[in-house]
Scaffold this motif. Structure first.
Motif, mmCIF file in Angstrom:
data_model
loop_
_atom_site.group_PDB
_atom_site.id
_atom_site.type_symbol
_atom_site.label_atom_id
_atom_site.label_comp_id
_atom_site.label_asym_id
_atom_site.label_seq_id
_atom_site.Cartn_x
_atom_site.Cartn_y
_atom_site.Cartn_z
ATOM 1 N N ARG B 211 -26.773 29.999 21.399
ATOM 2 C CA ARG B 211 -28.112 29.861 21.971
ATOM 3 C C ARG B 211 -28.214 30.430 23.385
ATOM 4 O O ARG B 211 -29.313 30.685 23.862
ATOM 5 N N LYS B 214 -30.512 33.375 24.326
ATOM 6 C CA LYS B 214 -31.912 33.119 24.735
ATOM 7 C C LYS B 214 -33.015 33.723 23.873
ATOM 8 O O LYS B 214 -33.893 33.001 23.412
ATOM 9 N N THR B 236 -23.802 30.822 15.863
ATOM 10 C CA THR B 236 -23.887 29.376 15.678
ATOM 11 C C THR B 236 -25.122 29.053 14.836
ATOM 12 O O THR B 236 -25.973 29.903 14.577
ATOM 13 N N ARG B 237 -25.228 27.817 14.490
ATOM 14 C CA ARG B 237 -26.322 27.363 13.636
ATOM 15 C C ARG B 237 -27.722 27.593 14.232
ATOM 16 O O ARG B 237 -28.628 28.041 13.502
ATOM 17 N N GLN B 250 -23.297 32.506 9.796
ATOM 18 C CA GLN B 250 -23.042 31.265 10.546
ATOM 19 C C GLN B 250 -21.595 30.812 10.406
ATOM 20 O O GLN B 250 -21.070 30.681 9.307
ATOM 21 N N VAL B 251 -20.978 30.558 11.551
ATOM 22 C CA VAL B 251 -19.604 30.054 11.578
ATOM 23 C C VAL B 251 -19.649 28.547 11.807
ATOM 24 O O VAL B 251 -20.378 28.070 12.661
ATOM 25 N N GLY B 252 -18.873 27.794 11.030
ATOM 26 C CA GLY B 252 -18.795 26.358 11.281
ATOM 27 C C GLY B 252 -18.764 25.534 10.026
ATOM 28 O O GLY B 252 -18.693 26.078 8.915
ATOM 29 N N SER B 254 -20.923 23.848 8.368
ATOM 30 C CA SER B 254 -21.912 24.088 7.324
ATOM 31 C C SER B 254 -22.127 25.591 7.134
ATOM 32 O O SER B 254 -23.099 26.022 6.533
ATOM 33 N N SER B 269 -21.673 26.611 23.063
ATOM 34 C CA SER B 269 -21.198 25.420 23.778
ATOM 35 C C SER B 269 -19.870 24.915 23.223
ATOM 36 O O SER B 269 -19.066 24.347 23.956
ATOM 37 N N GLN B 273 -18.779 21.154 15.117
ATOM 38 C CA GLN B 273 -19.205 21.776 13.856
ATOM 39 C C GLN B 273 -19.052 23.288 13.911
ATOM 40 O O GLN B 273 -18.919 23.920 12.885
ATOM 41 N N HIS B 274 -19.129 23.841 15.096
ATOM 42 C CA HIS B 274 -18.903 25.282 15.228
ATOM 43 C C HIS B 274 -17.411 25.591 15.301
ATOM 44 O O HIS B 274 -16.914 26.442 14.562
ATOM 45 N N ASN B 288 -19.204 31.583 29.047
ATOM 46 C CA ASN B 288 -20.229 30.542 29.115
ATOM 47 C C ASN B 288 -20.445 30.199 30.574
ATOM 48 O O ASN B 288 -19.482 30.116 31.342
ATOM 49 N N ASP B 306 -22.589 34.158 33.768
ATOM 50 C CA ASP B 306 -23.757 34.519 32.970
ATOM 51 C C ASP B 306 -23.380 35.655 32.014
ATOM 52 O O ASP B 306 -22.918 36.709 32.446
ATOM 53 N N LEU B 307 -23.588 35.443 30.736
ATOM 54 C CA LEU B 307 -23.180 36.469 29.767
ATOM 55 C C LEU B 307 -23.958 37.764 29.951
ATOM 56 O O LEU B 307 -23.470 38.849 29.600
#
Ligand code: FAD
Ligand code: AMP
Lengths: 257, 323
Positions: B211, B214, B236-237, B250-252, B254, B269, B273-274, B288, B306-307
């Motif tokens: 996320r 942005k 990520t989700r 999606q990695v994780g 689920s 983050s 789950q990730h 990060n 900052d990425l």
């Protein structure tokens, strides 16, 4: 379809500093921002989509402190018809099960075909309140719901299992659905709706309406602490150019690029 | 001392890994409390499962019924509540999975047994039962105390109790409990995940985006960067929820599990789950801006910045190196 949505106002902690307060059992809240719990935004949107499709009413319920009214107002602006705040300050310490017992006493008086909750609250991460509530109300539930289609007296749902697998089930109504993120794309409230919602009344329910002594508290936080470090990344420091140089060299040496 | 129960989890004809983790956790608890571990197996034609679990528990209680072939929270709950009532276990262990998330809170409320979910560790002594669980998106741990009760329910997080070989000789006991016809819930079928054009599980280099990116518009710079280093973009989700990438990226827990030579996490983050889906990567790099982000506990190398500053600089450095 009359729908109850359970919502929680939570601190936004993903990219904030989270510090344990002097009690050792809670966090310092002063510098954090608060907002609607992530999966609850999807639960609310799902209710609004059904209302737009086939009418009915949406009641939003939250056990929270007075500032929860801000969140409930936003929920009204996004399409809920009524909002009820159950005064958290009246009920001392809470855990998932106690929260569910409190919600039950209020929701059982409402008329509903469906109850929506989020699948988990990002602050406590209990994954519990929704299913506890369904059990206390004596209605069936489905967790991690990623799609719902309403039929005659029943719903066809998809639940998300591990590894991307889905489970397709049929469930009779009334039922409680604990909703997974991604089930829809939550909307933003319009300015007009926000202005209208500012004038709406938010009902408050407290210890005069709920028998506090009948509530059971199962668990208590004894201590909050920073997770012990098992592994810690080697941090490159410097300007973006410097750290990128170090990183690129390292990747190059390892033959990774 | 009353026994420990651990629920066997299986799906589509196979035991799930979490089952062996539960057994390891259960054996340790049983040893400390000087009691026995019983594996509770609901299923149909489960002989093979029972064989595979033989060394894992002191006893395997088998409930065989066609209705138990696939998980159904209603019929499972109905049967398990009877098992718990008749066995009076001190602790019932369940996986914190799609299975356990439905069962545990329902059983707790039905039987008035205190329960706690998603636990990383369990400790039981004269002071009663205590568990460690995460709060605030993995930023803090909590030590949680239970009210006094003869029986407790706990779901455990996968990956916290490594599966170990057992050396027990389980007694296999078949229960004559049958499944009631479910009144409210009917399992219809499993639906497999859709297959897309890129298989992120096969790539040597995976650039994971979270996320922190942005805006959808910013995805292009990540695609470009990944292309430059011969990698694929995963995420990520929330990125899938926002429909910026398809579900198969999606990695994780689920999503997918990847084990590339290099995983670069950008603005992620590090929710468990990730990380469950990428921590087996050979080398992990995280960018990060939050020094407290849990991802730095999984990564080998980190950049706290900052990425949007780091990524262009890194692109330039790599271009230089390649010339
Ligand atoms: C049942 C269940 C299953 C789930 N399955 C999965 C799964 O399979 N995969 C998965 O990923 N998640 C899964 N989740 C969601 C998971 O819990 C987290 O919510 C999610 O992983 C968070 O994604 P994120 O790191 O992208 O976002 P966030 O947690 O919001 O983190 C964003 C990060 O970006 C950083 N950042 C922001 N701006 C910048 C910047 N300019 N530069 C650098 N860094 C920046 C922030 O510091 C923050 O750390 C699941 C959740 C549930 C309940
Ligand atoms: N205090 C609360 N008030 C209303 N609903 C809540 C509250 N706490 C939890 N819920 C609901 O239950 C879901 C799961 O929360 P939890 O069990 O705490 O992870 C949330 O997504 C909400 O929908």
């Amino acid at each position: 379809m009359n729908i109850v949505v359970c919502i929680k106002r939570v601190p936004q902690t993903a990219d904030a500093q989270v510090r344990v307060d002097s009690s050792g059992k809670d966090i310092e809240k002063e510098r954090l921002t608060f907002d609607l719990n992530e999966s609850d935004a999807y639960a609310l949107e799902q209710a609004v989509l059904f209302k737009e499709q086939s009418g009915g009413t949406i009641t939003a319920v939250s056990v929270g402190h007075p500032d929860t009214e801000d969140t409930l107002r936003m929920v009204l602006a996004k399409g809920a018809d009524t909002a009820i705040r159950i005064k958290a300050e009246d009920f001392d310490e809470l855990d998932g099960y106690k929260t569910a017992q409190i919600l039950k006493t209020v929701i059982e008086k409402a008329e509903f075909d469906m109850i929506f909750t989020g699948c988990m609250a990002t602050d406590d991460g209990y994954y519990q309140v929704g299913v506890n509530l369904a059990q206390l109300l004596g209605i069936p539930h489905a967790t991690l719901v990623s799609s719902i289609e309403i039929g005659d007296g029943a719903a066809r749902i998809k639940r998300e299992l591990e590894g991307g697998l889905l489970e397709h089930d049929e469930i009779s109504l009334p039922a409680l659905f604990s909703v997974q993120t991604g089930i829809n794309v939550p909307r933003y409230a319009s300015l007009i709706a926000i202005r209208k919602a500012a004038k709406k009344e938010i009902a408050a329910v407290g210890q005069d309406d709920i028998d506090k002594d009948a509530l059971v508290l199962n668990t208590q936080i004894e201590e909050l602490f920073v997770p012990p470090v098992t592994k810690r990344a080697e941090i490159f420091s410097g300007t973006p150019e410097e750290v990128s140089g170090k990183l690129a060299d390292m990747l190059n040496e390892k033959g990774l690029i | 001392m009353a026994e420990i129960l651990a629920l066997v989890e299986h799906r589509q004809g196979s035991l799930r890994d979490v089952t062996f983790e539960l057994m390891s956790c259960g054996r340790k608890l049983a040893e400390n409390l000087d009691t026995r571990l019983t594996a509770v197996l609901l299923g149909h034609n489960t002989g093979e499962f029972a064989d595979d679990l033989k060394t894992q528990a002191h006893r395997i209680l088998v409930l065989d019924d066609e209705r138990f072939k696939d998980f159904n929270s209603e019929s499972y709950q109905q049967a398990l509540s009877q098992v718990i009532k008749s066995e009076n276990p001190v602790i019932t262990l369940i996986g914190h999975t799609a299975f356990g998330m439905s069962l545990c809170p329902a059983l707790g409320a039905q039987l008035d047994i205190p329960s706690s979910t998603d636990c990383l560790d369990i400790e039981m002594n004269d002071g009663g039962l205590k568990v460690i669980r995460q709060m605030y998106e993995g930023k803090l741990d909590a030590r949680v105390r239970f009210r006094e009760s003869p029986s407790y329910l706990v779901t455990i997080r996968t990956g916290c109790f490594p599966a170990e070989d057992g050396n027990l000789q389980a007694e296999i006991v078949s229960s004559d409990l049958k499944a009631a016809e479910p009144q409210h819930l009917k399992f219809i079928e499993y639906l497999e995940a859709a297959v897309g054009d890129v298989d992120i599980t096969k790539a040597d280099v995976v650039v994971g985006v979270g996320r922190g990116i942005k805006e959808k518009e910013n995805m292009a710079m990540v695609e470009e960067f990944a292309g430059m280093i011969g990698g694929v973009v995963a995420c990520t989700r929330p990125i899938v929820d926002a429909e910026w990438l398809p579900k198969d990226r999606q990695v994780g827990s689920s999503g997918k599990t990847v084990k590339p030579k290099l995983y670069i996490a950008l603005g992620i983050s590090g929710a468990f789950q990730h990380t469950a889906g990428m921590k087996g990567s050979d080398t992990i790099i995280a960018v990060n801006k939050d020094p407290d982000a849990p991802i730095f506990g999984e990564a080998d190398y980190g950049i706290v910045d900052d990425l949007f500053k780091v990524l262009p600089a890194l692109r330039d450095k790599i271009t230089e190196l390649k010339q």
